[in-house]
Motif scaffolding. Structure first.
Motif, PDB file in Angstrom:
ATOM      1  N   CYS A   1       0.870  -1.049  -0.011  1.00 34.12           N
ATOM      2  CA  CYS A   1       0.071  -0.211  -0.072  1.00 34.12           C
ATOM      3  C   CYS A   1       0.957   1.246  -0.208  1.00 34.12           C
ATOM      4  CB  CYS A   1      -1.140  -0.223   1.132  1.00 34.12           C
ATOM      5  SG  CYS A   1      -0.068   0.715   2.646  1.00 34.12           S
ATOM      6  N   PRO A   2       0.368   2.418  -0.541  1.00 32.48           N
ATOM      7  CA  PRO A   2       1.147   3.423  -0.585  1.00 32.48           C
ATOM      8  C   PRO A   2       1.463   4.240   0.799  1.00 32.48           C
ATOM      9  CG  PRO A   2      -1.083   4.057  -1.193  1.00 32.48           C
ATOM     10  CD  PRO A   2      -0.854   2.642  -1.022  1.00 32.48           C
ATOM     11  N   GLY A   3       0.503   3.903   1.808  1.00 30.74           N
ATOM     12  CA  GLY A   3       0.687   4.574   3.102  1.00 30.74           C
ATOM     13  C   GLY A   3      -0.227   5.901   3.068  1.00 30.74           C
ATOM     14  N   CYS A   4      -0.755   6.255   4.107  1.00 30.42           N
ATOM     15  CA  CYS A   4      -1.519   7.158   4.320  1.00 30.42           C
ATOM     16  C   CYS A   4      -1.517   7.564   5.622  1.00 30.42           C
ATOM     17  CB  CYS A   4      -2.883   7.038   3.769  1.00 30.42           C
ATOM     18  SG  CYS A   4      -3.624   6.029   4.813  1.00 30.42           S
TER      19      CYS A   4
ATOM     20  N   MET B   1       0.307  -4.586   3.765  1.00 31.17           N
ATOM     21  CA  MET B   1      -0.568  -3.350   3.770  1.00 31.17           C
ATOM     22  C   MET B   1      -0.285  -2.900   5.057  1.00 31.17           C
ATOM     23  SD  MET B   1      -1.908  -3.950   0.828  1.00 31.17           S
ATOM     24  CE  MET B   1      -2.735  -2.513   0.925  1.00 31.17           C
ATOM     25  N   GLY B   2      -0.532  -1.278   5.101  1.00 30.99           N
ATOM     26  CA  GLY B   2      -0.351  -0.726   6.253  1.00 30.99           C
ATOM     27  C   GLY B   2      -1.182  -0.702   7.529  1.00 30.99           C
ATOM     28  N   CYS B   3      -2.347  -1.168   7.338  1.00 32.39           N
ATOM     29  CA  CYS B   3      -3.188  -0.885   8.336  1.00 32.39           C
ATOM     30  C   CYS B   3      -4.209  -2.036   8.495  1.00 32.39           C
ATOM     31  CB  CYS B   3      -3.941   0.273   8.517  1.00 32.39           C
ATOM     32  SG  CYS B   3      -5.258   0.468   7.142  1.00 32.39           S
TER      33      CYS B   3
ATOM     34  N   ARG C   1      -3.338   6.970   8.034  1.00 35.80           N
ATOM     35  CA  ARG C   1      -3.554   5.711   9.198  1.00 35.80           C
ATOM     36  C   ARG C   1      -2.209   5.096   9.639  1.00 35.80           C
ATOM     37  NH1 ARG C   1      -8.672   4.391   9.689  1.00 35.80           N
ATOM     38  NH2 ARG C   1     -10.210   4.991   7.963  1.00 35.80           N
ATOM     39  N   THR C   2      -1.038   5.396   8.826  1.00 36.73           N
ATOM     40  CA  THR C   2      -0.051   4.743   9.676  1.00 36.73           C
ATOM     41  C   THR C   2       1.252   5.696   9.597  1.00 36.73           C
ATOM     42  OG1 THR C   2       1.498   3.002   9.260  1.00 36.73           O
ATOM     43  CG2 THR C   2       0.710   3.931   7.252  1.00 36.73           C
TER      44      THR C   2
ATOM     45  N   ASN D   1      -8.244  -1.079   6.182  1.00 35.09           N
ATOM     46  CA  ASN D   1      -8.216  -1.274   5.076  1.00 35.09           C
ATOM     47  C   ASN D   1      -7.223  -2.220   4.190  1.00 35.09           C
ATOM     48  OD1 ASN D   1     -10.393   0.768   4.714  1.00 35.09           O
ATOM     49  ND2 ASN D   1      -8.874   2.332   4.608  1.00 35.09           N
ATOM     50  N   GLY D   2      -6.508  -2.822   5.081  1.00 39.34           N
ATOM     51  CA  GLY D   2      -5.374  -3.853   4.241  1.00 39.34           C
ATOM     52  C   GLY D   2      -5.893  -4.985   4.123  1.00 39.34           C
TER      53      GLY D   2
HETATM   54  S1  SF4 Z   1      -3.812  -0.097   3.723  1.00 39.15           S
HETATM   55 FE1  SF4 Z   1      -4.237   1.355   5.520  1.00 39.15          FE
HETATM   56  S2  SF4 Z   1      -2.348   2.390   5.474  1.00 39.15           S
HETATM   57 FE2  SF4 Z   1      -2.332   1.415   3.439  1.00 39.15          FE
HETATM   58  S3  SF4 Z   1      -2.926   3.084   2.333  1.00 39.15           S
HETATM   59 FE3  SF4 Z   1      -4.811   1.885   2.729  1.00 39.15          FE
HETATM   60  S4  SF4 Z   1      -5.646   2.938   4.575  1.00 39.15           S
HETATM   61 FE4  SF4 Z   1      -3.490   3.719   4.187  1.00 39.15          FE
END
Ligand code: SF4
Length: 292
Positions: free
Chosen positions: A174-177, A218-220, A179-180, A223-224
């Motif tokens: 994931c690109p990150g946002c 994935m980063g969270c 949430r992380t 949504n991961g």
């Molecule tokens: S998986 Fe979670 S951390 Fe990664 S971009 Fe989606 S919402 Fe953000």
């Protein structure tokens, strides 16, 4: 060397021939004739449109000539050298309408680095997605001392992105946002990518179809899991404020939850990947053919 002489050599040795048309060396009489027709009939066509039409005409005429010289249809592949993506798309759509000969796609003089990659991928990707094109080349101007294989890697990625061929496992990160806030998921994604790249030569020798493996990091855990479930093996790391546990999914189903330091997570995830490869892919009885 004369075109007819080249054809004769090809007829004698039975090898394939690429009929290449270049905008810069089109038959000037053909171009002049089309320009005059545009003026006389007030057709309002641009010079680019006329050049593109002449390229298609020239390719078709040369193909007919080659066939008259005795080449078989399956010996001929057509290539039109164009350096602007929209022109490549226009020329090849028209070629595909007019001939069933195999077509070679490639943007010439695409340029260096990001520009060359993006321009080539855009044009080649659109055409391939329409079912146009039989061979491709991504022409990149290398950095001094750069790796010329980058062209091949890029071509493989285009084919894999469109689902036309699989060359190596795909890793979704994931690109990150917002949430992380940690970089653990990026580090784990890099680690997994390096691990898979290192193991692939051996896996390819041992297992059928392992190149189609899909992984997700994935980063969270909000949504991961969706993306994780879509992969063969997916892991969702905790985002900001989330419990320090990482659910792992295998083929869409929750498999287990990992905990620990980033190093421990990487080590546990490697074991899961190894087990998956060893149990889900059929062992080969013979070695795969070498890529040429
Ligand atoms: S998986 Fe979670 S951390 Fe990664 S971009 Fe989606 S919402 Fe953000």
């Amino acid at each position: 060397m004369q075109f007819a002489t080249i054809c004769k050599i090809a007829v004698d040795n039975g090898k394939p021939v690429r009929i290449g048309v270049n905008g810069g060396s089109l038959n000037p009489e053909l171009v002049m004739q089309k320009m005059e027709e545009n003026t006389d009939k007030n057709l309002g066509r641009t010079s680019d449109e006329i050049i593109n039409e002449c390229m298609v005409l020239s390719a078709i005429q040369s193909t007919e000539l080659a066939l008259e010289c005795g080449l078989r249809k399956d010996q001929i592949i057509i290539s039109c050298k164009v350096s602007v993506p929209q022109h490549l798309i226009e020329v090849y759509r028209e070629l595909a309408r007019q001939t069933d000969q195999p077509l070679h796609l490639g943007l010439t003089e695409a340029g260096m680095g990001r520009k060359g990659l993006i321009w080539s991928s855009t044009a080649i990707g659109i055409l391939l997605n329409e079912g146009i094109g039989d061979t491709i080349r991504v022409s990149l101007t290398p950095q001094p001392g750069g790796d010329r294989r980058e062209e091949v890697y890029a071509a493989c990625e285009i084919l894999q992105a469109l689902g036309l061929r699989s060359f190596s496992p795909s890793i979704t990160a994931c690109p990150g946002c917002g949430r992380t806030t940690s970089t653990t998921f990026q580090e784990l994604a890099e680690h997994v990518e390096a691990y898979v790249r290192a193991r692939m030569p051996e896996w390819k020798r041992q297992y059928e179809g392992v190149e189609s493996l899909r992984l997700a990091v994935m980063g969270c855990v909000v949504n991961g899991p969706g993306e994780s479930k879509a992969a063969n093996i997916g892991i969702s790391l905790p985002g900001t404020g989330e419990a320090p546990s990482c659910p792992v999914y295998i083929d869409g189903k929750k498999y287990k939850t990992l905990t620990g330091t980033p190093e421990e997570l990487a080590s546990q995830f490697r074991v899961i990947i190894d087990e998956y490869v060893a149990t889900r892919y059929t062992p080969r009885v013979t070695a795969p053919p070498a890529l040429v």
